[in-house]
Design a protein around this motif. Structure first.
Motif, PDB file in Angstrom:
ATOM      1  N   LEU A 278       0.798  -1.217   0.000  1.00 52.62           N
ATOM      2  CA  LEU A 278       0.000   0.000   0.000  1.00 52.62           C
ATOM      3  C   LEU A 278       0.834   1.271   0.000  1.00 52.62           C
ATOM      4  CD1 LEU A 278      -2.842  -0.982   2.503  1.00 52.62           C
ATOM      5  CD2 LEU A 278      -2.735  -1.313   0.025  1.00 52.62           C
ATOM      6  N   SER A 279       1.939   1.299   0.752  1.00 47.67           N
ATOM      7  CA  SER A 279       2.722   2.533   0.873  1.00 47.67           C
ATOM      8  C   SER A 279       4.128   2.426   0.305  1.00 47.67           C
ATOM      9  CB  SER A 279       2.813   2.951   2.352  1.00 47.67           C
ATOM     10  OG  SER A 279       3.594   2.033   3.087  1.00 47.67           O
ATOM     11  N   GLY A 280       4.535   1.227  -0.127  1.00 50.02           N
ATOM     12  CA  GLY A 280       5.890   1.066  -0.640  1.00 50.02           C
ATOM     13  C   GLY A 280       6.946   1.095   0.442  1.00 50.02           C
ATOM     14  N   THR A 281       6.551   0.808   1.683  1.00 49.23           N
ATOM     15  CA  THR A 281       7.481   0.817   2.812  1.00 49.23           C
ATOM     16  C   THR A 281       7.999  -0.593   3.067  1.00 49.23           C
ATOM     17  OG1 THR A 281       6.282   2.653   3.854  1.00 49.23           O
ATOM     18  CG2 THR A 281       7.745   1.356   5.266  1.00 49.23           C
ATOM     19  N   PRO A 282       9.312  -0.818   2.965  1.00 49.83           N
ATOM     20  CA  PRO A 282       9.835  -2.151   3.273  1.00 49.83           C
ATOM     21  C   PRO A 282       9.765  -2.411   4.770  1.00 49.83           C
ATOM     22  CG  PRO A 282      11.647  -0.638   2.894  1.00 49.83           C
ATOM     23  CD  PRO A 282      10.388   0.130   2.600  1.00 49.83           C
ATOM     24  N   ALA A 283       9.569  -3.651   5.153  1.00 45.94           N
ATOM     25  CA  ALA A 283       9.507  -4.013   6.564  1.00 45.94           C
ATOM     26  C   ALA A 283      10.009  -5.435   6.722  1.00 45.94           C
ATOM     27  CB  ALA A 283       8.074  -3.896   7.097  1.00 45.94           C
ATOM     28  N   VAL A 284      10.526  -5.741   7.899  1.00 44.86           N
ATOM     29  CA  VAL A 284      10.925  -7.107   8.229  1.00 44.86           C
ATOM     30  C   VAL A 284      10.080  -7.549   9.418  1.00 44.86           C
ATOM     31  CG1 VAL A 284      13.265  -6.904   7.320  1.00 44.86           C
ATOM     32  CG2 VAL A 284      12.820  -6.277   9.695  1.00 44.86           C
ATOM     33  N   VAL A 285       9.821  -8.849   9.516  1.00 45.53           N
ATOM     34  CA  VAL A 285       8.938  -9.349  10.566  1.00 45.53           C
ATOM     35  C   VAL A 285       9.462 -10.671  11.085  1.00 45.53           C
ATOM     36  CG1 VAL A 285       7.432 -10.459   8.860  1.00 45.53           C
ATOM     37  CG2 VAL A 285       6.531  -9.950  11.123  1.00 45.53           C
ATOM     38  N   ALA A 286       9.334 -10.879  12.387  1.00 49.54           N
ATOM     39  CA  ALA A 286       9.743 -12.129  13.020  1.00 49.54           C
ATOM     40  C   ALA A 286       8.996 -12.267  14.336  1.00 49.54           C
ATOM     41  CB  ALA A 286      11.252 -12.162  13.265  1.00 49.54           C
ATOM     42  N   GLU A 287       8.918 -13.505  14.832  1.00 45.45           N
ATOM     43  CA  GLU A 287       8.217 -13.784  16.078  1.00 45.45           C
ATOM     44  C   GLU A 287       9.206 -13.879  17.234  1.00 45.45           C
ATOM     45  OE1 GLU A 287       5.449 -17.009  15.954  1.00 45.45           O
ATOM     46  OE2 GLU A 287       4.806 -16.591  13.910  1.00 45.45           O
ATOM     47  N   LEU A 288       8.787 -13.354  18.394  1.00 46.91           N
ATOM     48  CA  LEU A 288       9.578 -13.508  19.609  1.00 46.91           C
ATOM     49  C   LEU A 288       9.428 -14.934  20.132  1.00 46.91           C
ATOM     50  CD1 LEU A 288       8.701 -10.197  21.514  1.00 46.91           C
ATOM     51  CD2 LEU A 288      10.804 -10.710  20.258  1.00 46.91           C
ATOM     52  N   PRO A 289      10.469 -15.483  20.735  1.00 44.85           N
ATOM     53  CA  PRO A 289      11.751 -14.849  21.074  1.00 44.85           C
ATOM     54  C   PRO A 289      12.801 -14.940  19.966  1.00 44.85           C
ATOM     55  CG  PRO A 289      11.656 -17.018  22.050  1.00 44.85           C
ATOM     56  CD  PRO A 289      10.336 -16.818  21.354  1.00 44.85           C
ATOM     57  N   GLU A 290      12.538 -15.719  18.871  1.00 40.56           N
ATOM     58  CA  GLU A 290      13.546 -15.885  17.826  1.00 40.56           C
ATOM     59  C   GLU A 290      13.953 -14.561  17.195  1.00 40.56           C
ATOM     60  OE1 GLU A 290      10.846 -17.675  18.069  1.00 40.56           O
ATOM     61  OE2 GLU A 290      11.356 -19.810  18.042  1.00 40.56           O
ATOM     62  N   ALA A 291      13.035 -13.581  17.195  1.00 42.24           N
ATOM     63  CA  ALA A 291      13.341 -12.286  16.585  1.00 42.24           C
ATOM     64  C   ALA A 291      14.549 -11.618  17.222  1.00 42.24           C
ATOM     65  CB  ALA A 291      12.123 -11.364  16.701  1.00 42.24           C
ATOM     66  N   LEU A 292      14.775 -11.872  18.508  1.00 39.27           N
ATOM     67  CA  LEU A 292      15.881 -11.211  19.206  1.00 39.27           C
ATOM     68  C   LEU A 292      17.223 -11.609  18.603  1.00 39.27           C
ATOM     69  CD1 LEU A 292      14.636 -11.563  22.898  1.00 39.27           C
ATOM     70  CD2 LEU A 292      14.228  -9.705  21.267  1.00 39.27           C
ATOM     71  N   ALA A 293      17.362 -12.870  18.262  1.00 37.24           N
ATOM     72  CA  ALA A 293      18.606 -13.316  17.626  1.00 37.24           C
ATOM     73  C   ALA A 293      18.627 -12.968  16.144  1.00 37.24           C
ATOM     74  CB  ALA A 293      18.781 -14.826  17.812  1.00 37.24           C
ATOM     75  N   ALA A 294      17.478 -13.096  15.497  1.00 38.91           N
ATOM     76  CA  ALA A 294      17.415 -12.874  14.052  1.00 38.91           C
ATOM     77  C   ALA A 294      17.710 -11.423  13.678  1.00 38.91           C
ATOM     78  CB  ALA A 294      16.047 -13.282  13.516  1.00 38.91           C
ATOM     79  N   HIS A 295      17.312 -10.470  14.518  1.00 41.46           N
ATOM     80  CA  HIS A 295      17.435  -9.052  14.172  1.00 41.46           C
ATOM     81  C   HIS A 295      18.434  -8.295  15.026  1.00 41.46           C
ATOM     82  CE1 HIS A 295      13.127  -9.261  12.297  1.00 41.46           C
ATOM     83  NE2 HIS A 295      14.059  -9.725  11.492  1.00 41.46           N
ATOM     84  N   SER A 296      19.179  -8.996  15.860  1.00 41.70           N
ATOM     85  CA  SER A 296      20.156  -8.323  16.715  1.00 41.70           C
ATOM     86  C   SER A 296      21.202  -7.578  15.891  1.00 41.70           C
ATOM     87  CB  SER A 296      20.843  -9.336  17.637  1.00 41.70           C
ATOM     88  OG  SER A 296      21.802  -8.706  18.445  1.00 41.70           O
TER      89      SER A 296
ATOM     90  N   ALA B  38      -1.267   1.327   8.045  1.00 41.87           N
ATOM     91  CA  ALA B  38      -0.696   1.168   6.703  1.00 41.87           C
ATOM     92  C   ALA B  38      -1.394   2.090   5.710  1.00 41.87           C
ATOM     93  CB  ALA B  38      -0.809  -0.286   6.256  1.00 41.87           C
ATOM     94  N   VAL B  39      -2.709   2.240   5.844  1.00 42.26           N
ATOM     95  CA  VAL B  39      -3.453   3.119   4.943  1.00 42.26           C
ATOM     96  C   VAL B  39      -3.068   4.579   5.171  1.00 42.26           C
ATOM     97  CG1 VAL B  39      -5.761   3.999   4.405  1.00 42.26           C
ATOM     98  CG2 VAL B  39      -5.383   1.525   4.657  1.00 42.26           C
ATOM     99  N   TYR B  40      -2.993   5.012   6.421  1.00 43.38           N
ATOM    100  CA  TYR B  40      -2.601   6.398   6.712  1.00 43.38           C
ATOM    101  C   TYR B  40      -1.193   6.692   6.183  1.00 43.38           C
ATOM    102  CZ  TYR B  40      -6.680   7.205   9.686  1.00 43.38           C
ATOM    103  OH  TYR B  40      -7.968   7.377  10.147  1.00 43.38           O
ATOM    104  N   LEU B  41      -0.298   5.746   6.361  1.00 45.67           N
ATOM    105  CA  LEU B  41       1.071   5.944   5.861  1.00 45.67           C
ATOM    106  C   LEU B  41       1.057   6.058   4.342  1.00 45.67           C
ATOM    107  CD1 LEU B  41       4.024   6.156   6.748  1.00 45.67           C
ATOM    108  CD2 LEU B  41       4.194   3.682   6.529  1.00 45.67           C
ATOM    109  N   ALA B  42       0.242   5.237   3.675  1.00 45.39           N
ATOM    110  CA  ALA B  42       0.154   5.298   2.211  1.00 45.39           C
ATOM    111  C   ALA B  42      -0.404   6.633   1.745  1.00 45.39           C
ATOM    112  CB  ALA B  42      -0.720   4.150   1.698  1.00 45.39           C
ATOM    113  N   LEU B  43      -1.477   7.105   2.372  1.00 41.45           N
ATOM    114  CA  LEU B  43      -2.114   8.350   1.939  1.00 41.45           C
ATOM    115  C   LEU B  43      -1.235   9.555   2.236  1.00 41.45           C
ATOM    116  CD1 LEU B  43      -5.815   7.702   3.056  1.00 41.45           C
ATOM    117  CD2 LEU B  43      -4.779   7.363   0.802  1.00 41.45           C
ATOM    118  N   ALA B  44      -0.636   9.597   3.422  1.00 40.78           N
ATOM    119  CA  ALA B  44       0.158  10.764   3.807  1.00 40.78           C
ATOM    120  C   ALA B  44       1.495  10.829   3.085  1.00 40.78           C
ATOM    121  CB  ALA B  44       0.380  10.777   5.321  1.00 40.78           C
TER     122      ALA B  44
END
Length: 375
Positions: free
Chosen positions: A264-282, A366-372
């Motif tokens: 919707l807004s062209g914003t890249p993002a990364v996603v992970a679940e805790l607790p694995e996210a702590l090691a994956a994104h450290s 996400a919609v507000y970010l896309a519009l603004a």
């Protein structure tokens, strides 16, 4: 660049909303009620399955089918037989996509087709293939679509998709809020009848009520400082969202949020679940994307330079299993690297309700970010 003044100008937001995204988010509750009615009128409530299907296969184009499969699989549980059939083809166009049943699919399996278009030849061919294999076929798509005829010829069940007049003004985005609930709601009712998950009519009604409540809190008339969705959109401007989730329901909500931000807004993002996210994104938070990161030449003139992209953690939480939580460690890791953190946690309620609230707030954001941002 984010035009923050637009966020608190409801009329300008409406003018900028050419794809009907805000309307779709605001009317999500009504869309759920309409979709539930369509499912009931199609006879879903009268079905008497012989037993649970061995496997549930879900096919459809784009983000809507992907998210529906993710949500249904999560709600059905770890032992769930829910599997998404990924399409093949040379382009993401209706005429170019093809789906194939796995070789083992047969008479004890259920094929669900979910599409906001219904004109994909590949889905009609899939329905025919399923009929030859003996699979039960159920489809949710716009009423006057070629898929309706294909499913009827395959002796399957067709449920008209709950649509709105503005759905046809612009091409529908797969991550659009209204599309998700229009496709997901009849499938919830169907799988409730099969015993794969619990989504009785009263639970679906509570989902619609929760979506209405979020729309009141996050609508365009509510100013940014008291609007959690506008606040989150503002916080994510010029940032790389690092979405961390905790709790069973939060996982698919986080994955949908990341996909919606991109589409919707062209914003890249990364996603992970805790607790694995702590090691994956450290390492990510410790690198050049951290808020405290700075080029070697500290004293050079930066007036003409664009703002550097910095990470911002978005923590979505929903009642972690057994009461154990990695949230304190998540906050410590983010703040230890000078990375700001935004948190969302739903109000108490059933699993469907809390999931709906997380999805609804992040959809609005996400919609507000896309519009603004003029996307």
């Amino acid at each position: 660049m984010l035009d923050e003044s637009l966020l608190d100008a409801p009329e300008r937001l409406t003018e900028a909303d050419r794809r009907g995204l805000l309307r779709g988010a605001a009317e999500a509750g009504a869309r759920v009620r309409t979709a539930a009615r369509h499912a009931a009128e199609a006879g879903v409530g009268n079905l008497k399955p012989d037993g649970r299907p061995r496997a549930v296969l879900i096919a459809g184009p784009g983000a809507a089918a992907t998210h529906a499969a993710d949500l249904l699989g999560t709600l059905a549980g770890a032992g769930s037989p829910v599997t998404r059939l990924a399409p093949t083809g040379v382009a993401p166009a209706a005429g170019a996509l093809r789906w194939e049943l796995p070789g083992w699919a047969g008479s004890v399996d259920l094929l669900l087709i979910a599409t906001p278009d219904g004109a994909e030849p590949g889905l009609s061919l899939l329905a025919e293939q399923a009929y030859r294999r003996g699979c039960t076929v159920v489809a949710v798509a716009p009423a006057r679509s070629p898929l309706n005829d294909a499913v009827s010829a395959s002796r399957g069940l067709f449920i008209p998709m709950a649509t709105a007049p503005y759905d046809h003004d612009e091409p529908l985005a797969g991550a659009a809020p209204g599309v998700l609930w229009a496709l997901l709601t009849p499938l919830l009712a169907l799988l409730d009848r099969t015993g794969l998950l619990e989504a009785p009519p009263e639970a679906v009604g509570k989902v619609a009520d929760r979506l209405d409540a979020v729309a009141e809190r996050c609508g365009p008339a509510i100013v940014t400082y008291s609007n959690p969705a506008k606040t989150l959109a503002s916080e994510l401007a010029e940032s790389l969202p690092v979405v961390w989730t905790e709790g069973t329901s939060a996982g698919p909500a986080g994955r949908r949020f990341a996909a919606a931000l991109a589409e919707l807004s062209g914003t890249p993002a990364v996603v992970a679940e805790l607790p694995e996210a702590l090691a994956a994104h450290s390492a990510l938070l410790a690198g050049r994307l951290a808020a405290g990161a700075d080029p070697d030449d500290f004293f050079r003139d930066r007036v003409e330079e664009p703002a550097a992209l910095r990470a911002r953690v978005v923590l979505l939480r929903d009642r972690p299993s057994g009461g154990l939580t990695a949230a304190p460690n998540a906050r410590d890791l983010a703040l230890g690297h000078d990375t700001p953190i935004s948190e969302l946690e739903p109000e108490e309620g059933g699993e469907l309700e809390t999931l709906a609230e997380l999805i609804a707030i992040t959809d609005f954001a996400a919609v507000y970010l896309a519009l603004a941002s003029g996307a």
